[in-house]
Design a protein around this motif. Structure first.
Motif, PDB file in Angstrom:
ATOM      1  N   VAL A  27       0.824  -1.205   0.000  1.00  0.00           N
ATOM      2  CA  VAL A  27       0.000   0.000   0.000  1.00  0.00           C
ATOM      3  C   VAL A  27       0.862   1.260   0.000  1.00  0.00           C
ATOM      4  N   LEU A  28       2.120   1.149   0.420  1.00  0.00           N
ATOM      5  CA  LEU A  28       3.035   2.280   0.285  1.00  0.00           C
ATOM      6  C   LEU A  28       3.179   2.674  -1.185  1.00  0.00           C
ATOM      7  N   ALA A  29       3.336   1.651  -2.042  1.00  0.00           N
ATOM      8  CA  ALA A  29       3.479   1.915  -3.480  1.00  0.00           C
ATOM      9  C   ALA A  29       2.216   2.561  -4.035  1.00  0.00           C
ATOM     10  N   VAL A  30       1.052   2.026  -3.642  1.00  0.00           N
ATOM     11  CA  VAL A  30      -0.217   2.565  -4.133  1.00  0.00           C
ATOM     12  C   VAL A  30      -0.398   4.007  -3.673  1.00  0.00           C
ATOM     13  N   LEU A  31      -0.091   4.245  -2.402  1.00  0.00           N
ATOM     14  CA  LEU A  31      -0.230   5.587  -1.830  1.00  0.00           C
ATOM     15  C   LEU A  31       0.618   6.589  -2.608  1.00  0.00           C
ATOM     16  N   LEU A  32       1.836   6.183  -2.920  1.00  0.00           N
ATOM     17  CA  LEU A  32       2.763   7.091  -3.582  1.00  0.00           C
ATOM     18  C   LEU A  32       2.339   7.394  -5.012  1.00  0.00           C
ATOM     19  N   VAL A  33       1.906   6.375  -5.758  1.00  0.00           N
ATOM     20  CA  VAL A  33       1.458   6.606  -7.131  1.00  0.00           C
ATOM     21  C   VAL A  33       0.235   7.525  -7.144  1.00  0.00           C
ATOM     22  N   ALA A  34      -0.683   7.309  -6.180  1.00  0.00           N
ATOM     23  CA  ALA A  34      -1.881   8.147  -6.110  1.00  0.00           C
ATOM     24  C   ALA A  34      -1.524   9.585  -5.755  1.00  0.00           C
ATOM     25  N   VAL A  35      -0.598   9.768  -4.808  1.00  0.00           N
ATOM     26  CA  VAL A  35      -0.155  11.116  -4.443  1.00  0.00           C
ATOM     27  C   VAL A  35       0.496  11.797  -5.640  1.00  0.00           C
ATOM     28  N   ASP A  36       1.351  11.049  -6.355  1.00  0.00           N
ATOM     29  CA  ASP A  36       2.100  11.646  -7.458  1.00  0.00           C
ATOM     30  C   ASP A  36       1.192  12.075  -8.600  1.00  0.00           C
ATOM     31  N   ALA A  37       0.044  11.399  -8.732  1.00  0.00           N
ATOM     32  CA  ALA A  37      -0.879  11.756  -9.811  1.00  0.00           C
ATOM     33  C   ALA A  37      -1.601  13.069  -9.534  1.00  0.00           C
ATOM     34  N   THR A  38      -1.617  13.521  -8.259  1.00  0.00           N
ATOM     35  CA  THR A  38      -2.396  14.720  -7.922  1.00  0.00           C
ATOM     36  C   THR A  38      -1.547  15.941  -7.596  1.00  0.00           C
ATOM     37  N   VAL A  39      -0.296  15.729  -7.177  1.00  0.00           N
ATOM     38  CA  VAL A  39       0.488  16.887  -6.728  1.00  0.00           C
ATOM     39  C   VAL A  39       0.930  17.789  -7.882  1.00  0.00           C
ATOM     40  N   LEU A  40       1.055  17.223  -9.080  1.00  0.00           N
ATOM     41  CA  LEU A  40       1.573  18.034 -10.187  1.00  0.00           C
ATOM     42  C   LEU A  40       0.658  19.209 -10.497  1.00  0.00           C
ATOM     43  N   GLY A  41      -0.668  18.984 -10.370  1.00  0.00           N
ATOM     44  CA  GLY A  41      -1.601  20.066 -10.664  1.00  0.00           C
ATOM     45  C   GLY A  41      -1.335  21.305  -9.822  1.00  0.00           C
ATOM     46  N   LEU A  42      -0.998  21.093  -8.548  1.00  0.00           N
ATOM     47  CA  LEU A  42      -0.695  22.224  -7.678  1.00  0.00           C
ATOM     48  C   LEU A  42       0.646  22.863  -8.028  1.00  0.00           C
ATOM     49  N   ALA A  43       1.600  22.014  -8.449  1.00  0.00           N
ATOM     50  CA  ALA A  43       2.947  22.514  -8.721  1.00  0.00           C
ATOM     51  C   ALA A  43       3.060  23.208 -10.076  1.00  0.00           C
ATOM     52  N   THR A  44       2.064  23.008 -10.956  1.00  0.00           N
ATOM     53  CA  THR A  44       2.165  23.514 -12.328  1.00  0.00           C
ATOM     54  C   THR A  44       2.426  25.021 -12.416  1.00  0.00           C
ATOM     55  N   PRO A  45       1.723  25.887 -11.638  1.00  0.00           N
ATOM     56  CA  PRO A  45       2.015  27.323 -11.762  1.00  0.00           C
ATOM     57  C   PRO A  45       3.468  27.667 -11.406  1.00  0.00           C
ATOM     58  N   PHE A  46       4.019  27.008 -10.387  1.00  0.00           N
ATOM     59  CA  PHE A  46       5.400  27.284  -9.969  1.00  0.00           C
ATOM     60  C   PHE A  46       6.390  26.745 -11.005  1.00  0.00           C
ATOM     61  N   LEU A  47       6.087  25.555 -11.508  1.00  0.00           N
ATOM     62  CA  LEU A  47       6.929  24.937 -12.539  1.00  0.00           C
ATOM     63  C   LEU A  47       6.931  25.790 -13.805  1.00  0.00           C
ATOM     64  N   SER A  48       5.767  26.319 -14.161  1.00  0.00           N
ATOM     65  CA  SER A  48       5.653  27.140 -15.373  1.00  0.00           C
ATOM     66  C   SER A  48       6.486  28.413 -15.256  1.00  0.00           C
ATOM     67  N   GLU A  49       6.473  29.013 -14.081  1.00  0.00           N
ATOM     68  CA  GLU A  49       7.240  30.237 -13.865  1.00  0.00           C
ATOM     69  C   GLU A  49       8.739  29.980 -13.988  1.00  0.00           C
ATOM     70  N   ASP A  50       9.179  28.790 -13.568  1.00  0.00           N
ATOM     71  CA  ASP A  50      10.601  28.465 -13.567  1.00  0.00           C
ATOM     72  C   ASP A  50      11.082  27.992 -14.946  1.00  0.00           C
ATOM     73  N   LEU A  51      10.363  27.009 -15.527  1.00  0.00           N
ATOM     74  CA  LEU A  51      10.805  26.401 -16.786  1.00  0.00           C
ATOM     75  C   LEU A  51      10.306  27.145 -18.022  1.00  0.00           C
ATOM     76  N   LYS A  52       9.246  27.934 -17.853  1.00  0.00           N
ATOM     77  CA  LYS A  52       8.666  28.710 -18.954  1.00  0.00           C
ATOM     78  C   LYS A  52       8.328  27.853 -20.188  1.00  0.00           C
ATOM     79  N   PRO A  53       7.526  26.798 -19.998  1.00  0.00           N
ATOM     80  CA  PRO A  53       7.123  25.980 -21.152  1.00  0.00           C
ATOM     81  C   PRO A  53       6.086  26.711 -21.995  1.00  0.00           C
ATOM     82  N   SER A  54       5.998  26.318 -23.273  1.00  0.00           N
ATOM     83  CA  SER A  54       4.915  26.828 -24.126  1.00  0.00           C
ATOM     84  C   SER A  54       3.606  26.162 -23.694  1.00  0.00           C
TER      85      SER A  54
END
Length: 515
Positions: A27-54
């Protein structure tokens, strides 16, 4: 096939020592995959400011992970059946940890897209292997139902905890920290898993057909990509070609599986009414729920003005409901019936979803929290029992392939739901009338997305910005209400279908011989 020797039968069903510790590792593996699928949405604005993707690069950063996972689940589940599920899980865990570092320190958009794709390859090894190992760890059906309930509960908890963890990290650290949290968890998984997880595989698996692997990948990725593109940008010749290629590859894949002596996926499993009914229920449930799941975070942050951490905490009742009912689902299905619990769970999602058709910009949290709690409770009942049915419907040698089918149904349901219900929300939103006095540039930006409206409104002086934001928020809520109504119809129709498709389906009773 059952043994004629009592000693062999007893060995087959004797409880495996350390099985609960092994489950904790899984369940550690399941927990981590599930967490990883949702955290990117929150990080996207910060990532965009840094990497400046199109804009296109940003879409690929968001989507490539799920594309690769969806395309490789069946292949990886079958590979685990052949080379050993423990071996595949631990190899995937090491890769997942290492590639997380590459994600955290990506310095260009292209590097980030590649890192997310590789993380999807590693993630595809984890989910089918965990569920398949549960099938082989827990011989007693009652214990297995509880183990599947815990597995499903952790998947739900991970999806809900992801925004909370991500919100906390993003308020205190840089965006790469949301990937580095994978490292200690994967280290524990590997070190403990080496000692506690048993190896299991198909004793006579046959070769791993690479053409089938390619067809599965091309087919699923092509279909999912086409669905998401239609939702985001509308239909076009290029999307139509990709869709036709995907459907053609899947058709060829199915035909090939029927002729191979050792298929990558035994498609004859779908002749089993319980298996087919459970897979269909999973797909349609995620489809109906995706409008709420995908847009609720935006509603909480961009309409009601909550921070990422507050929005994550606000969504926790769904996890509480799912965890609670997931642990009780097996017992309830045996006391009543499989179809009663699955259909009842689906109705328990659909009814509170109908309440969301009365949503407004100022809806109070007590009502939202109650809706999320009931939706989570219904999902916990439904998903836990359908996972049990899917695993119980196949020989344990094919557990990896069967669990991969279940996970693929989830991915396809999410893609279809975002495409269909997402297009409803987007269509309603983009038609909102621009308030008088708002210049063409900010108006165009606001009509692209609610996030664009928030930024455009912030740059306008006087009442213009407030009026533009209010109009955009009102249109977004209108779209969310309509999507909730359509999701309700899908969920209630699926509840009726499950009632008939799962007729006569039962979970196995306990079979551990007396000591």
């Amino acid at each position: 096939m059952t043994s004629t020797h009592p000693a062999a039968a007893e060995a087959e069903f004797r409880p495996r020592p350390g099985r609960w510790i092994a489950l904790a590792v899984l369940v550690l593996a399941v927990l981590l995959v599930a967490v990883d699928a949702t955290v990117l949405g929150l990080a996207t604005p910060f990532l965009s400011e840094d990497l400046k993707p199109s804009g296109t690069q940003l879409l690929w950063i968001g989507d490539i992970y799920s594309f690769v996972i969806a395309g490789l689940l069946v292949s990886m589940g079958s590979l685990g059946d052949r080379i050993g599920r423990k071996k595949l899980l631990l190899t995937g865990a090491v890769a997942f940890g290492g590639i997380s570092v590459l994600n955290a320190y990506a310095s260009t958009p292209e590097m980030m897209i590649l890192a997310r794709a590789l993380l999807g390859v590693a993630g595809a090894t984890l989910m089918p292997a965990t569920l398949a190992l549960i099938r082989n760890l827990f011989h007693d059906p009652r214990e297995r139902s509880l183990a599947i309930g815990i597995w499903g509960a952790m998947a739900s908890a991970g999806a809900a905890v992801g925004p909370v963890v991500g919100g906390f990290l993003l308020e205190h650290f840089w965006w790469g920290s949301v990937f580095l949290i994978n490292l200690p968890v994967m280290a524990v998984l590997v070190l403990v898993g080496i000692r506690t997880l048993p190896e299991s595989k198909d004793p006579a698996p046959g070769p791993w057909d690479l053409l089938s692997v390619a067809l599965s990948l091309i087919g699923v990725v092509g279909v999912v990509y086409a669905i998401k593109e239609v939702a985001a940008h509308g239909a076009g010749w290029d999307v139509a070609v990709i869709a036709v290629a995907g459907v053609g590859a899947l058709y060829w894949f199915v035909r090939r599986q029927l002729t191979l002596p050792a298929p990558l996926l035994d498609v004859r499993l779908f002749h089993h009414r319980g298996f087919s009914g459970a897979v269909l229920a999973d797909l349609l449930t995620i489809l109906g729920l995706s409008g709420l799941v995908f847009f609720l975070s935006q509603y909480l942050q961009l309409v009601q003005g909550r921070s990422p951490l507050e929005a994550g905490l606000a969504e926790l009742p769904a996890a509480v409901g799912a965890v609670t009912t997931g642990l009780l689902a097996g017992r309830a299905a045996r006391r009543f019936s499989v179809r009663a619990v699955v259909a009842g769970g689906l109705a328990a999602i659909g009814v509170p979803l109908a309440v969301m058709t009365g949503l407004s910009e100022t809806t109070g949290y007590p009502l939202l929290g109650a809706v999320l709690l009931l939706v989570g409770a219904g999902a916990g009942f439904s998903f836990t029992v359908t996972a049990d049915v899917i695993l119980s419907s196949v020989p344990k040698e094919q557990a990896g392939s069967a669990s991969a089918v279940s996970e693929t149904a989830y991915e396809l349901g999410a893609a279809l739901g975002i495409a269909l219900l997402g297009s409803v929300v987007t269509g309603v939103y983009r038609d909102f009338p621009t308030p008088l006095g708002v210049p063409a540039g900010p108006s165009a930006a606001a009509h692209q997305s609610l996030g664009g409206a928030v930024e455009a409104a912030a740059g306008l002086p006087g009442r213009g910005g407030a009026d533009l934001l209010a109009a955009a928020q009102s249109a977004f809520v209108d779209g969310l209400r309509l999507a909730s109504g359509l999701g309700t119809a899908v969920l209630l129709a699926t509840a009726v279908a499950a009632w008939f498709l799962l007729k006569g389906q039962r979970l196995e009773e306990g079979s551990i011989p007396p000591a």
